[in-house]
Design a protein around this motif. Structure first.
Motif, PDB file in Angstrom:
ATOM      1  N   PHE A 193       0.855  -1.190   0.000  1.00  0.00           N
ATOM      2  CA  PHE A 193       0.000   0.000   0.000  1.00  0.00           C
ATOM      3  C   PHE A 193       0.890   1.239   0.000  1.00  0.00           C
ATOM      4  N   THR A 194       0.644   2.164  -0.914  1.00  0.00           N
ATOM      5  CA  THR A 194       1.390   3.424  -0.941  1.00  0.00           C
ATOM      6  C   THR A 194       0.399   4.569  -0.815  1.00  0.00           C
ATOM      7  N   CYS A 195       0.645   5.436   0.154  1.00  0.00           N
ATOM      8  CA  CYS A 195      -0.192   6.615   0.357  1.00  0.00           C
ATOM      9  C   CYS A 195       0.284   7.680  -0.643  1.00  0.00           C
ATOM     10  N   TRP A 219      -4.399   6.279  -2.960  1.00  0.00           N
ATOM     11  CA  TRP A 219      -3.670   5.056  -2.601  1.00  0.00           C
ATOM     12  C   TRP A 219      -3.274   4.271  -3.839  1.00  0.00           C
ATOM     13  N   ARG A 220      -2.101   3.654  -3.746  1.00  0.00           N
ATOM     14  CA  ARG A 220      -1.731   2.648  -4.726  1.00  0.00           C
ATOM     15  C   ARG A 220      -1.792   1.314  -3.973  1.00  0.00           C
ATOM     16  N   VAL A 228      -2.977  -1.046  -8.784  1.00  0.00           N
ATOM     17  CA  VAL A 228      -4.228  -0.270  -8.821  1.00  0.00           C
ATOM     18  C   VAL A 228      -4.035   1.081  -8.137  1.00  0.00           C
ATOM     19  N   TYR A 229      -4.619   2.123  -8.726  1.00  0.00           N
ATOM     20  CA  TYR A 229      -4.570   3.475  -8.159  1.00  0.00           C
ATOM     21  C   TYR A 229      -5.981   3.918  -7.795  1.00  0.00           C
ATOM     22  N   PRO A 250       3.072   2.006 -14.500  1.00  0.00           N
ATOM     23  CA  PRO A 250       1.700   2.119 -15.003  1.00  0.00           C
ATOM     24  C   PRO A 250       0.709   1.330 -14.143  1.00  0.00           C
ATOM     25  N   PHE A 251      -0.560   1.708 -14.245  1.00  0.00           N
ATOM     26  CA  PHE A 251      -1.591   1.046 -13.451  1.00  0.00           C
ATOM     27  C   PHE A 251      -2.493   0.174 -14.339  1.00  0.00           C
TER      28      PHE A 251
END
Ligand code: ZN
Ligand code: ZN
Length: 336
Positions: A193-195, A219-220, A228-229, A250-251
């Protein structure tokens, strides 16, 4: 470093946010500003073009539900379901993640959730973008925690105490700053998880009491198979989405808001419109995007069916295939 406007330099760096000793978060984007009391008055008085039908039957015709969750979910390990507004259920490598779950809010709501909490068998993680009521709903948090006590909560800075006082176990709350990253191992595997930054603000009670005392974010969520973004709520500027694309794209899928954007002069700094949502899709480098934050709550003064219509037009103008940025019916589930 604040996110200054202009120049390619901003695209390379990662914008950050400063917090006062008092706990107040200072928006780093010059494109953002708070409305004056007079502007808030004018916003409240602005013509409402929502034009909601007066009967449930009529809304059923223009915004029909599509209940295909069980069918699609049973066949794939990677799916997305639009529950309504910014609430989606993601399934990534068999792990279930809810975004900004709002199952109640009956007063403001004109479309009920396309998937109820009772219809969901498992929630492993929840990501929260900010504390506004259309994204953080107390009753939904209580119900999710009761039904799925082992779920993990990923929240922006300043919200941990709110979740603790709502009964969530401290060790299940992951409070994070922009660009902070955390991996968690679930039964089915690991997710990261990336904020991520967003151009928005926060408040649940009133200015001067809790305004900007917690952070707002996107969030990623990344599995071994998919990236996913989730954009949360955000206005547009020409730096953050390029940064997100450069550092995290890329997402495979992006959840991007397309509603609550009129009147433009007052809402531009905090909500993208469909035209800007298309820029976000392009700049974060998204293979497929889903338009969220529309068709559910009485918000924004554009016609209630305008967001998908304006999105189609914006895609045409940008010469992007309309299959690349879609909207769902409430409850609709697709493989990603
Ligand atoms: Zn908001
Ligand atoms: Zn919102």
């Amino acid at each position: 470093m604040a996110c200054s406007s202009g120049g390619d330099q901003g695209a390379e760096s990662k914008c950050s946010i400063k917090r006062d000793p008092s706990g107040y978060f200072n928006n780093p984007f010059p494109e953002f500003r708070f409305l004056s009391p007079f502007e808030l008055f004018k916003l409240a008085r602005a013509k409402n073009n929502k034009n909601l039908p007066s009967t449930e039957e009529e809304i059923d015709q223009t915004l029909p539900y599509k209940k295909n969750f069980d069918d699609v979910d049973s066949k794939s390990q990677n799916t997305v379901t639009w529950i309504g507004h910014s609430s989606c259920l993601l399934k990534m490598s068999g792990i279930y993640i809810l975004t900004d779950p709002v199952f109640s809010q009956k007063r403001k709501r004109f479309r009920q959730p396309g998937l109820s909490l009772e219809e969901i068998d498992k929630v492993d993680a929840v990501v929260i973008s900010h504390d506004h009521y259309d994204h953080l709903d107390y009753n939904s948090v209580i119900d999710i925690n009761k039904r799925f006590p082992s779920s993990q909560w990923f929240v922006p800075l300043g919200l941990k105490s709110w979740f603790e006082s709502s009964g969530i176990r401290s060790e299940s709350i992951h409070e994070m700053n922009w660009w902070e990253e955390k991996s968690h191992t679930f039964q089915e595997g690991e997710l990261t998880f990336t904020c991520l930054p967003a151009q928005h603000w926060s408040m649940r009670i009133a200015p001067g009491i809790d305004m900007n005392y917690s952070l707002w974010c996107g969030w990623r969520v990344m599995s071994s198979e998919k990236n996913v973004y989730f954009a949360g709520d955000t206005g547009y500027n020409n730096r953050i989405f390029r940064q997100i694309g450069n550092h995290c794209g890329p997402f495979d899928l992006s959840l991007i808001p397309i509603g609550a954007y009129e009147p433009r002069e007052y809402l531009k700094c905090q909500h993208v419109n469909p035209e800007e949502a298309v820029k976000v899709h392009d700049e974060v480098n998204s293979k497929l995007s889903l338009g969220i934050h529309w068709g559910t709550l009485r918000q924004g003064k554009e016609h209630y069916l305008a967001p998908p219509r304006d999105l189609k037009y914006a895609l045409e103008v940008a010469n992007i295939n309309e299959a690349k940025f879609v909207t769902f019916q409430h409850g609709e589930c697709r493989e990603i």
